[in-house]
Scaffold this active site. Structure first.
Site, PDB file in Angstrom:
ATOM      1  N   ASP A  91     -27.456  23.607   7.022  1.00 29.63           N
ATOM      2  CA  ASP A  91     -27.357  24.010   5.616  1.00 29.63           C
ATOM      3  C   ASP A  91     -27.824  22.833   4.767  1.00 29.63           C
ATOM      4  OD1 ASP A  91     -24.731  25.154   3.304  1.00 29.63           O
ATOM      5  OD2 ASP A  91     -26.825  24.565   3.032  1.00 29.63           O
ATOM      6  N   ASP A 150     -22.191  26.352  -1.763  1.00 30.07           N
ATOM      7  CA  ASP A 150     -22.458  24.939  -1.485  1.00 30.07           C
ATOM      8  C   ASP A 150     -21.254  24.202  -0.918  1.00 30.07           C
ATOM      9  OD1 ASP A 150     -24.061  25.674  -4.298  1.00 30.07           O
ATOM     10  OD2 ASP A 150     -25.247  24.721  -2.702  1.00 30.07           O
ATOM     11  N   HIS A 197     -14.655  20.375  -7.720  1.00 31.41           N
ATOM     12  CA  HIS A 197     -15.358  21.653  -7.896  1.00 31.41           C
ATOM     13  C   HIS A 197     -14.528  22.847  -7.456  1.00 31.41           C
ATOM     14  CE1 HIS A 197     -18.996  19.553  -8.910  1.00 31.41           C
ATOM     15  NE2 HIS A 197     -19.036  18.933  -7.762  1.00 31.41           N
ATOM     16  N   ASP A 257     -17.934  11.107 -11.650  1.00 29.55           N
ATOM     17  CA  ASP A 257     -18.830  11.693 -10.644  1.00 29.55           C
ATOM     18  C   ASP A 257     -20.038  12.276 -11.388  1.00 29.55           C
ATOM     19  OD1 ASP A 257     -18.517  13.093  -7.617  1.00 29.55           O
ATOM     20  OD2 ASP A 257     -19.791  14.183  -9.034  1.00 29.55           O
ATOM     21  N   HIS A 273     -21.476  15.066 -10.943  1.00 29.04           N
ATOM     22  CA  HIS A 273     -21.428  16.531 -11.081  1.00 29.04           C
ATOM     23  C   HIS A 273     -20.292  16.908 -12.024  1.00 29.04           C
ATOM     24  CE1 HIS A 273     -23.264  15.955  -7.029  1.00 29.04           C
ATOM     25  NE2 HIS A 273     -24.078  16.898  -7.493  1.00 29.04           N
ATOM     26  N   ASP A 292     -21.614   9.335  -6.778  1.00 26.02           N
ATOM     27  CA  ASP A 292     -22.986   9.862  -6.759  1.00 26.02           C
ATOM     28  C   ASP A 292     -23.656   9.609  -8.110  1.00 26.02           C
ATOM     29  OD1 ASP A 292     -21.567  13.251  -6.548  1.00 26.02           O
ATOM     30  OD2 ASP A 292     -21.269  11.646  -8.020  1.00 26.02           O
ATOM     31  N   TYR A 336     -23.145   9.814  -1.993  1.00 25.98           N
ATOM     32  CA  TYR A 336     -23.875  10.210  -0.790  1.00 25.98           C
ATOM     33  C   TYR A 336     -24.885   9.182  -0.324  1.00 25.98           C
ATOM     34  CZ  TYR A 336     -21.378  14.194  -2.345  1.00 25.98           C
ATOM     35  OH  TYR A 336     -20.348  14.993  -2.781  1.00 25.98           O
TER      36      TYR A 336
HETATM   37  N1  Q7Y Z   1     -28.223  25.230  -4.287  1.00 26.43           N
HETATM   38  C1  Q7Y Z   1     -29.299  24.333  -4.519  1.00 26.43           C
HETATM   39  C2  Q7Y Z   1     -28.920  22.919  -4.112  1.00 26.43           C
HETATM   40  C3  Q7Y Z   1     -27.515  22.649  -4.603  1.00 26.43           C
HETATM   41  N2  Q7Y Z   1     -26.984  21.383  -4.107  1.00 26.43           N
HETATM   42  C4  Q7Y Z   1     -25.526  21.460  -4.253  1.00 26.43           C
HETATM   43  C5  Q7Y Z   1     -24.891  20.134  -4.047  1.00 26.43           C
HETATM   44  C6  Q7Y Z   1     -23.399  20.216  -4.307  1.00 26.43           C
HETATM   45  C7  Q7Y Z   1     -22.926  18.860  -4.587  1.00 26.43           C
HETATM   46  C8  Q7Y Z   1     -21.438  18.815  -4.703  1.00 26.43           C
HETATM   47  C9  Q7Y Z   1     -20.932  17.435  -4.800  1.00 26.43           C
HETATM   48  O1  Q7Y Z   1     -21.656  16.513  -4.694  1.00 26.43           O
HETATM   49  C10 Q7Y Z   1     -19.511  17.218  -5.036  1.00 26.43           C
HETATM   50  S1  Q7Y Z   1     -19.204  15.643  -5.747  1.00 26.43           S
HETATM   51 ZN    ZN Z   2     -20.576  14.792  -7.237  1.00 35.13          ZN
END
Ligand code: Q7Y
Ligand code: ZN
Length: 664
Positions: free
Chosen positions: A20, A92, A135, A172, A174, A265, A305
């Site tokens: 994935d 995701d 999230h 973060d 996001h 990140d 990451y």
């Molecule tokens: N569907 C197209 C690509 C989407 N990438 C999703 C990455 C989720 C990241 C979640 C994260 O980092 C939590 S801190």
């Molecule tokens: Zn994030």
């Protein structure tokens, strides 16, 4: 009090079991490299290790539905096919036979951290956990998250400790939409998040991640979103948003507890964020939050990451939590245009809710939320570019600088008949002055025989400054008979050959400040009741408070919105904090100021006070020793003329000082 560290290698024991692309970056090594970096640097040994525990059902149900919890409970017994099937209903995120166990440990770790801080076992702490949490929603997993660790911790703190106001800072990259949904109608939890947005073209592509989602019903004003509409944001952009959006509101909110969704990140090199802020920025972001809530701060790992910048950023955060000197941030150059637009939008969206943002300007003419149409087409072109070409093409950055603790934290130079406050090391041995200096002092003061005690004082001052510059001591407190004369002497005679740049923070009005430097070696910011507008220049910035320094609201506004940005841009090697007699500054404000100034010059702050003000030496010493400043209680609405004047002053100065820019 110490710093808690929560880590349990059990949380490394789950991973993605199928292909994935969206989830492959969330790997166990994230936790391993973070913890190993803390061990290798010796930081883990300096922390108080607190064991992780599983969150109970009732704790998880503080945020999540029974339906969702019961469903997740079944995952340990699922076949690979069932797990894949189960995962499809969410976005995701992936499941694994052991992820439910780890998710309980992640949430439980956050609760252990809250317990340790709220019971006073530690001052602050960090929980290194996975899966992350911000999230995940009431009834759904999302974005690698299963249970919302920080949201559960906030509800838990309120329920178990009667915490009235919780500040959640989500740095973060996001948007923690799960946290926003959880508290958007709740005025007791202030949620702040910045996030890569690109006009809704970046994941999770939510309209409600924009700056105009300010909260609902009684929660209106308690949800702050700062969208990053470009990648490549730097340290300056992050600091500007802290100084001009988050901190004014955070101080007005006056939280009893600070929780950090500590995702890294947002650091340089991360494939998700594609930002350019360096790991040492997290030392300062942490520091800027540590004087809130009496220092009660719980950081919980979210994303991150790039294994290198993640580990470095975690170490920078922990080092600050431990009270180590902050690294100097080099060449800050002010926020970029896009960042200014974003912070201007956030400020104007919230000015009706927060008196500290009352004078914020209108939103920019080009309303940035309508840009997503155009940028969607740009987005199309971009995706044509090869994926690897666009993402972090071999970003490199310097190793964060060493942050060495001087052998002595705080030294003092006092008249012989004044007792030395606890914890301060008295520098009594005033070494003989170099003849050169004596002649300097003589012609400085044009007196034939510079009188004895003055020479003694200045020789001691000189000794102190030498030790500061040599990093033998971190900061110092000096009591002198005449603080104005001492300030002149320090600035003109004692520092010229020792330091490159001195930031002089002058609290209260003084008889005469009969010099104004223009060469940039000294930057004077004076906060007083005196209106010296006509004397202002790039390096002499008088801030006039109508009611003087005793008006804590006006004072803290000037510190957050003007002094901090200026200080970061000026990047001094020494901070001289001068307390003029009769300034009237409130004790908690004085301690907050000393605490915040530690962010500059590796903490090399020299406090100058008049002998007749020795009564406040105790609280000065406490702040210099790094004890958290008491919260600024019930802040009144700042006087309109002061708020207005500060906004105008920033507009006038922003040509010289880019970090003051709050309007595009
Ligand atoms: N569907 C197209 C690509 C989407 N990438 C999703 C990455 C989720 C990241 C979640 C994260 O980092 C939590 S801190
Ligand atoms: Zn994030």
């Amino acid at each position: 009090m110490g710093t808690a560290l929560l880590y349990d290698e059990e949380m490394t024991k789950y991973k993605l079991l199928w292909v994935d692309p969206a989830c492959k970056i969330e790997v166990p090594e994230r936790l391993i490299v973070s913890y190993e970096a803390l061990v290798r640097s010796g930081l883990s040994d300096r922390c108080i290790s607190i064991p992780a525990r599983e969150a109970s059902d009732s704790e998880i149900l503080l945020v999540h539905s029974e339906l969702y919890l019961e469903a997740v409970k079944k995952t340990p017994y699922m076949t690979l096919e069932d797990l894949k099937e189960f995962t499809l209903q969410f976005g995701d995120v992936y499941f694994h036979p052991n992820i439910y166990h780890c998710a309980k440990l992640a949430s439980g770790s956050a609760l252990q951290l809250v317990d340790s801080v709220m019971t006073g076992k530690v001052r602050n702490g960090i929980a290194l956990v996975r899966p992350p949490g911000h999230h995940s929603m009431h009834g759904a997993a999302n974005g690698f998250c299963v249970f919302n660790n920080v949201a559960i911790a906030a509800r838990y703190a309120k329920q178990k400790y009667g915490v009235k106001r919780v500040l959640i800072v989500d740095w973060d990259i996001h948007h923690g939409q799960g946290v926003q949904y959880c508290f958007e109608d709740d005025p007791s939890v202030l949620y702040f998040s910045w996030h890569r947005y690109e006009h809704q073209n970046f994941w999770p592509n939510l309209r409600e991640s924009d700056y105009d989602s300010v909260g609902k019903e009684s929660g209106a004003g308690f949800n702050i979103n700062v969208p990053w509409n470009n990648v490549g944001m730097e340290n300056s952009d992050y600091l500007s948003v802290f100084c001009h959006v988050l901190l004014p509101v955070a101080y007005e909110f006056c939280p009893d507890l600070v929780l950090v969704c500590a995702g890294f990140d947002s650091a340089i090199g991360d494939p998700e964020g594609e930002m350019c802020a360096t790991p040492d920025i997290f030392a300062h972001l942490t520091h800027l939050l540590m004087n809130l809530a009496g220092g009660k701060l719980c950081a919980v790992l979210e994303g991150g990451y790039n294994l290198t910048s993640l580990a470095q950023s975690v170490c920078q955060t922990v080092q600050t939590l431990l009270g180590d000197p902050l690294p100097q941030l080099a060449n800050l150059r002010g926020p970029c245009k896009s960042a200014v637009e974003s912070l201007q939008c956030a400020r104007s969206a919230h000015r009706r809710y927060w008196s500290f943002l009352k004078h914020a300007a209108d939103p920019p003419m080009t309303d940035i939320s309508t840009k997503h149409i155009k940028s969607a087409m740009e987005e199309e072109e971009k995706t044509e570019m090869a994926e690897e070409e666009r993402c972090t093409e071999g970003k490199v950055w310097p190793e964060p600088p060493e942050r060495l603790c001087p052998p002595v934290c705080s030294a003092s130079v006092l008249p012989d008949d004044v007792a030395c406050p606890d914890g301060l090391k008295r520098l009594s041995s005033s070494k003989d002055l170099e003849p050169l200096l004596v002649s300097k002092l003589k012609n400085r003061f044009r007196t034939a025989a510079v009188d004895g005690d003055r020479v003694t004082t200045f020789s001691r001052l000189y000794t102190l400054i030498e030790k500061l510059v040599a990093n033998e001591i971190r900061n110092g407190l000096v009591l002198v008979p005449d603080v104005a004369a001492a300030m002149m002497c320090v600035v003109q005679d004692l520092t010229s050959d020792l330091v490159k740049r001195v930031l002089v923070v002058c609290v209260g009005k003084e008889k005469e400040l009969d010099y104004v430097t223009t060469d940039g070696k000294v930057l004077v910011v004076q906060i007083s009741s005196e209106d010296r507008e006509e004397q202002r220049s790039k390096y002499y910035i008088p801030v006039c408070l109508k009611k003087g320094c005793s008006d804590t609201s006006g004072f803290i506004q000037a510190v957050l919105g003007l002094l901090l940005p200026l200080g970061y841009e000026y990047n001094p090697d020494l901070v001289l904090l001068v307390r003029m007699p009769g300034s009237g500054v409130v004790d908690s404000m004085w301690q907050q100021l000393i605490g915040l100034l530690q962010g500059f010059a590796k903490g090399h702050t020299l406090v100058l006070m008049q002998v007749n003000e020795k009564a406040c030496m105790g609280s000065t010493a406490s702040a210099l020793l790094g004890h958290p400043a008491p919260p600024l209680q019930d802040l009144q609405t700042p006087f309109p003329e002061d708020g207005d004047a500060l906004e105008r002053l920033r507009e006038r100065l922003q040509a010289d000082w880019k970090t003051l820019q709050t309007t595009s």
